[in-house]
Scaffold this active site. Sequence first.
Site, PDB file in Angstrom:
ATOM      1  N   GLU A  33       0.848  -1.190   0.000  1.00 42.59           N
ATOM      2  CA  GLU A  33       0.000   0.000   0.000  1.00 42.59           C
ATOM      3  C   GLU A  33       0.887   1.244   0.000  1.00 42.59           C
ATOM      4  O   GLU A  33       1.784   1.364   0.826  1.00 42.59           O
ATOM      5  CB  GLU A  33      -0.923   0.008   1.238  1.00 42.59           C
ATOM      6  N   GLY A  34       0.598   2.163  -0.929  1.00 43.64           N
ATOM      7  CA  GLY A  34       1.392   3.381  -1.053  1.00 43.64           C
ATOM      8  C   GLY A  34       0.849   4.559  -0.270  1.00 43.64           C
ATOM      9  O   GLY A  34       1.568   5.529  -0.002  1.00 43.64           O
ATOM     10  N   GLY A  40      -7.563   1.853   1.665  1.00 42.35           N
ATOM     11  CA  GLY A  40      -7.927   2.247   0.302  1.00 42.35           C
ATOM     12  C   GLY A  40      -8.911   3.396   0.222  1.00 42.35           C
ATOM     13  O   GLY A  40      -9.115   4.136   1.195  1.00 42.35           O
ATOM     14  N   LYS A  51     -20.061   8.384   5.106  1.00 45.87           N
ATOM     15  CA  LYS A  51     -21.101   7.965   6.054  1.00 45.87           C
ATOM     16  C   LYS A  51     -21.064   8.812   7.310  1.00 45.87           C
ATOM     17  O   LYS A  51     -22.110   9.082   7.914  1.00 45.87           O
ATOM     18  CB  LYS A  51     -20.944   6.486   6.421  1.00 45.87           C
ATOM     19  N   ALA A 266     -19.647  13.640 -10.378  1.00 46.40           N
ATOM     20  CA  ALA A 266     -19.955  12.281  -9.888  1.00 46.40           C
ATOM     21  C   ALA A 266     -20.499  11.472 -11.051  1.00 46.40           C
ATOM     22  O   ALA A 266     -21.640  11.012 -11.035  1.00 46.40           O
ATOM     23  CB  ALA A 266     -20.952  12.355  -8.747  1.00 46.40           C
ATOM     24  N   HIS A 441     -42.071  -7.632  16.909  1.00 44.66           N
ATOM     25  CA  HIS A 441     -42.881  -6.419  16.830  1.00 44.66           C
ATOM     26  C   HIS A 441     -42.489  -5.494  17.983  1.00 44.66           C
ATOM     27  O   HIS A 441     -42.373  -5.964  19.113  1.00 44.66           O
ATOM     28  CB  HIS A 441     -44.358  -6.775  16.930  1.00 44.66           C
TER      29      HIS A 441
HETATM   30  P1  NAI Z   1     -22.659   6.242 -11.235  1.00 45.72           P
HETATM   31  O1  NAI Z   1     -22.223   5.457 -12.404  1.00 45.72           O
HETATM   32  O2  NAI Z   1     -23.459   5.587 -10.143  1.00 45.72           O
HETATM   33  O3  NAI Z   1     -23.530   7.498 -11.735  1.00 45.72           O
HETATM   34  C1  NAI Z   1     -23.017   8.454 -12.645  1.00 45.72           C
HETATM   35  C2  NAI Z   1     -24.162   9.236 -13.246  1.00 45.72           C
HETATM   36  O4  NAI Z   1     -23.614  10.313 -14.005  1.00 45.72           O
HETATM   37  C3  NAI Z   1     -25.027   8.417 -14.186  1.00 45.72           C
HETATM   38  O5  NAI Z   1     -26.373   8.537 -13.790  1.00 45.72           O
HETATM   39  C4  NAI Z   1     -24.753   9.057 -15.561  1.00 45.72           C
HETATM   40  O6  NAI Z   1     -25.872   9.008 -16.418  1.00 45.72           O
HETATM   41  C5  NAI Z   1     -24.390  10.501 -15.187  1.00 45.72           C
HETATM   42  N1  NAI Z   1     -23.605  11.221 -16.203  1.00 45.72           N
HETATM   43  C6  NAI Z   1     -22.543  10.751 -16.890  1.00 45.72           C
HETATM   44  N2  NAI Z   1     -22.066  11.701 -17.740  1.00 45.72           N
HETATM   45  C7  NAI Z   1     -22.848  12.807 -17.571  1.00 45.72           C
HETATM   46  C8  NAI Z   1     -22.857  14.115 -18.170  1.00 45.72           C
HETATM   47  N3  NAI Z   1     -21.969  14.497 -19.103  1.00 45.72           N
HETATM   48  N4  NAI Z   1     -23.803  15.006 -17.757  1.00 45.72           N
HETATM   49  C9  NAI Z   1     -24.711  14.617 -16.824  1.00 45.72           C
HETATM   50  N5  NAI Z   1     -24.740  13.412 -16.241  1.00 45.72           N
HETATM   51  C10 NAI Z   1     -23.812  12.500 -16.602  1.00 45.72           C
HETATM   52  O7  NAI Z   1     -21.319   6.900 -10.669  1.00 45.72           O
HETATM   53  P2  NAI Z   1     -20.923   7.527  -9.249  1.00 45.72           P
HETATM   54  O8  NAI Z   1     -22.121   8.010  -8.507  1.00 45.72           O
HETATM   55  O9  NAI Z   1     -19.849   8.507  -9.574  1.00 45.72           O
HETATM   56  O10 NAI Z   1     -20.338   6.304  -8.446  1.00 45.72           O
HETATM   57  C11 NAI Z   1     -19.165   5.631  -8.918  1.00 45.72           C
HETATM   58  C12 NAI Z   1     -19.104   4.210  -8.398  1.00 45.72           C
HETATM   59  O11 NAI Z   1     -18.902   4.177  -7.010  1.00 45.72           O
HETATM   60  C13 NAI Z   1     -20.374   3.445  -8.698  1.00 45.72           C
HETATM   61  O12 NAI Z   1     -20.034   2.203  -9.243  1.00 45.72           O
HETATM   62  C14 NAI Z   1     -21.018   3.280  -7.349  1.00 45.72           C
HETATM   63  O13 NAI Z   1     -21.721   2.058  -7.245  1.00 45.72           O
HETATM   64  C15 NAI Z   1     -19.837   3.320  -6.390  1.00 45.72           C
HETATM   65  N6  NAI Z   1     -20.253   3.877  -5.112  1.00 45.72           N
HETATM   66  C16 NAI Z   1     -21.089   3.141  -4.317  1.00 45.72           C
HETATM   67  C17 NAI Z   1     -21.548   3.666  -3.135  1.00 45.72           C
HETATM   68  C18 NAI Z   1     -22.494   2.870  -2.310  1.00 45.72           C
HETATM   69  O14 NAI Z   1     -22.585   1.670  -2.530  1.00 45.72           O
HETATM   70  N7  NAI Z   1     -23.233   3.459  -1.377  1.00 45.72           N
HETATM   71  C19 NAI Z   1     -21.175   4.999  -2.669  1.00 45.72           C
HETATM   72  C20 NAI Z   1     -20.320   5.679  -3.595  1.00 45.72           C
HETATM   73  C21 NAI Z   1     -19.891   5.113  -4.755  1.00 45.72           C
END
Ligand code: NAI
Length: 462
Positions: A33-34, A40, A51, A266, A441
């Site tokens: 791990e760097g 991570g 959270k 995002a 319940h």
């Molecule tokens: P995401 O893939 O969930 O959502 C990205 C969104 O950006 C999509 O709805 C897409 O249509 C939209 N988008 C893309 N290009 C765009 C543009 N040019 N203009 C407007 N909208 C655009 O990606 P996100 O939320 O960044 O998450 C990344 C990863 O991290 C995912 O795989 C997610 O499952 C994971 N993650 C999971 C969490 C959890 O389980 N609670 C928490 C945080 C991340």
Amino acid sequence: MSSYDVIVIGSGPGGYVCAIRCAQLGMKTAIVEGRETLGGTCLNVGCIPSKALLHASHMLHEAQHNFAAMGLKGKAPSVDWKQMLNYKSDTIGQNTKGVEFLMKKNKIDWLKGWGSIPEAGKVKVGDETHAAKHIIIASGSEVSTLPGVEIDEKTVVSSTGALELAKVPNKMVVIGAGVIGLELGSVYKRLGAEVKVIEFLDAVTPGMDAEVQKTFQRMLKKQGIDFQMGAAVQSVDVKNSKAKVTYKLRKDDSEHVEDADIVLVATGRRPYTDGLGLDALGVEMSERGQIKTDGHYSTSVKGIYAIGDCIDGPMLAHKAEDEGMAIAEILAGQKGHVNYNVIPGVIYTHPEVANVGATEQQLKEAGTDYKVGKFSFMGNGRAKANFAGDGFVKILADKTTDRILGAHIIGPMAGDLIHEICVAMEFGAAAEDLSRTCHAHPTYSEAVREAALACNDGPIHS
Ligand code: NAI
């Protein structure tokens, strides 16, 4: 040259869990791990810090909106941002130190630095080269940016910068209505920012059950989050620490501009494999930059394996953990295995959203004959007492066999409730099995049982 049975590259949830399992199964193990701390992205700049901020901002929301009705009088608290960031950092520290303790406890060596693989059987960290029978890559993922959008982590931030803002912004524009955008958008909305989410598609959280998507977006709107759907962000321009976000509406190609103090990008993540030397080794990659693996996590080069965000599948910490345990067991001669049909997904907003298995849309596409059992939290006494009656549990079961095929929950503690359905699915249970199980319940879990009842004779409380 030190020599190991296994060297794991990357100490996120995939890597460190894998290392522990390898050590438990009697393999001499090291982890590379760097970063300054283990854990991570998830522990340092992802799941755990977000959270903490979600929890703190939810507490504020409760104080502002629900305390008075419960007979709790007094001035609602205000935000001490510096202290909230301290709380977040303390939470990170406790977790990363916890992982360090687990490494020591399991006699796993931490090779500090960024690792590369000069050849199969060798891992180079700094000036030292170590030998390993098996090398497991768990190098995770990184933020994927948009063309025309430069992340400076000050005004235009990724999820990493969004956890370290100098102050709560007046106005935040979130690009992307995925998990990250909605979780962090919620945080800043509750802390007092004006939040506008710009999303390319017509629904939030791609891939989720359509009914949940609609309900979720409606609830977030009610909380004050503004949405511009069907809009593709073209560029973000920053001048004097203020941003202008230019987007085009898909329906008519019209161009619009939105001002913001902070822009959160995002729009997804991509596998991170920089500096490992995979090209030179001839490790096969997919077009999307993922390391290609077979059913046993083996890459195209013998002795090199990969798990987690850098391979195919959902980018979820728990998926990586399960793969980490599976490969350890495979290397120990056992039958390590991950059931990809039963991997829950959770969004930690309020209310929470959770799902497992198939969506209704997927079942329709597959031509499966299914039935739906749905129960609203409005019919759950505990939820009503806790101002948490919004939302529902929806269970999808095979129409003939009653076997549970998927579940979708939006409501209080959805992220915990989903697991009884996961266990049921793991055992191939029918909806009737769930509904014949006594549920205490008053608990939120009764809503799960009621949804199971709704698959057959009908729920009691609706
Ligand atoms: P995401 O893939 O969930 O959502 C990205 C969104 O950006 C999509 O709805 C897409 O249509 C939209 N988008 C893309 N290009 C765009 C543009 N040019 N203009 C407007 N909208 C655009 O990606 P996100 O939320 O960044 O998450 C990344 C990863 O991290 C995912 O795989 C997610 O499952 C994971 N993650 C999971 C969490 C959890 O389980 N609670 C928490 C945080 C991340």
